[in-house]
Design a protein around this motif. Structure first.
Motif, short mmCIF file in Angstrom:
data_model
loop_
_atom_site.label_atom_id
_atom_site.label_comp_id
_atom_site.label_asym_id
_atom_site.label_seq_id
_atom_site.Cartn_x
_atom_site.Cartn_y
_atom_site.Cartn_z
N CYS A 1 0.83 -1.29 -0.19
CA CYS A 1 0.01 -0.08 0.17
C CYS A 1 0.79 1.11 0.14
O CYS A 1 2.05 1.19 0.24
CB CYS A 1 -0.89 -0.03 1.29
N ARG B 1 -1.77 3.56 6.29
CA ARG B 1 -1.72 2.81 7.75
C ARG B 1 -2.40 3.94 8.78
O ARG B 1 -2.95 3.38 9.64
CB ARG B 1 -0.19 2.35 8.11
N ARG B 2 -2.45 5.07 8.57
CA ARG B 2 -2.62 6.01 9.48
C ARG B 2 -4.06 6.44 9.09
O ARG B 2 -4.78 7.37 9.88
CB ARG B 2 -1.74 7.18 9.52
N ILE C 1 -6.62 -0.82 11.19
CA ILE C 1 -5.07 -0.33 10.89
C ILE C 1 -4.67 -1.23 10.25
O ILE C 1 -4.37 -2.56 10.57
CB ILE C 1 -4.60 -0.34 12.49
N LEU C 2 -3.99 -1.11 9.11
CA LEU C 2 -3.57 -2.07 8.11
C LEU C 2 -2.20 -2.34 8.56
O LEU C 2 -1.46 -1.16 9.05
CB LEU C 2 -3.48 -1.45 6.58
N LYS C 3 -1.70 -3.46 8.47
CA LYS C 3 -0.22 -3.99 8.78
C LYS C 3 0.52 -4.36 7.47
O LYS C 3 0.48 -5.68 7.29
CB LYS C 3 -0.30 -4.71 9.95
N LEU D 1 5.48 -0.93 1.66
CA LEU D 1 5.24 0.52 1.40
C LEU D 1 5.76 0.78 0.09
O LEU D 1 6.96 0.78 -0.08
CB LEU D 1 5.66 1.45 2.52
#
Length: 253
Positions: A80, A85-86, A123-125, A129
């Motif tokens: 992603c 993530r935020r 919240i994606l982990k 990135l």
């Protein structure tokens, strides 16, 4: 490259096949997990481990909801944009997540679909990135395009040899007219993203909520003309309603 298009809960699901390796162009919804797994095993006659990479274009329920569980089932990596993530962080973020899950059920009801389990970790982990113009690991013919506006972290995915482009929610349809999505959290960025896609002149466009079509059949100027000048999202809509109610109350006195 073969592109398999599956009918998801409220959106299209795209599986790109390169040999015996599969790339999921978006994280789909929690309700789509069985559909994806069955297609891989039954239609493609491949093991679930053939799925190598799951991209999440943005964090909304129909684009990220299936990512974590599909990773557990297949061993695939999740990629992603760093800002994803935020997106649902903090109290306001969790509230937005609740609203977005509710909106997904509302869209499903409008499509005549039953209410399905679509809850997922907000919240994606991710494992990877990926930044603008970066090739996808394991799938070097595919490239990230950073196309924010709908959210601050939207990405599109370009198959560079054929100039086929998946733009997720950058364009949607209302009453058979192509329009900007809801929400548009960053109007200026949205307009720049739309112009970027127009100038790229892809051969074929793929959408989350529309059938594929050639880019030269799209009037980008007309869509740009409909783009908001101010953010159009949950918070601004709520604030405007409150201001309108207070204004009416003041006038009544």
């Amino acid at each position: 490259m073969q592109l398999h298009i599956l009918k998801g809960y409220i959106q299209n699901v795209y599986l790109a096949q390169q040999g015996d390796s599969l790339l999921l162009l978006d994280g789909c919804s929690r309700a789509d997990i069985a559909t994806v797994c069955d297609y891989i095993q039954q239609q493609l006659a491949l093991p679930l481990t053939a799925l190598k990479l799951i991209m999440v274009t943005h964090m909304h329920p129909d684009h990220a909801g299936g990512a974590h569980k599909l990773r557990r089932l297949t061993g695939a990596r999740i990629g992603c944009h760093p800002k994803a993530r935020r997106w649902y962080g903090g109290l306001l973020g969790r509230t937005a997540h609740l609203i977005d899950v509710g909106l997904t059920w509302w869209v499903a009801s409008r499509l005549g679909k039953p209410k399905r389990h679509i809850w997922y970790n907000p919240i994606l982990k991710p494992d990877l990135l990926l930044l603008d113009e970066q090739p996808l690991p394991g799938f070097p013919d595919w490239q990230v395009l950073y196309t924010p506006g709908h959210t601050d972290h939207d990405i599109s995915l370009l198959h560079t040899p054929t100039k086929q482009l998946y733009i997720a929610d950058l364009i949607v349809s209302v009453k058979k007219r192509l329009v900007p999505p809801y929400p548009v959290c960053h109007p200026n960025q949205y307009k720049q993203s739309l112009k970027r896609v127009s100038e790229l002149a892809p051969n074929q466009l793929y959408f989350a909520h529309l059938p594929p079509r050639a880019a030269d059949n799209i009037n980008f100027d007309a869509i740009l003309a409909q783009a908001p000048t101010l953010p159009k999202n949950h918070w601004h809509s709520m604030r405007n309603r409150i201001a309108h109610a207070l204004g009416r109350q003041t006038r009544s006195h």
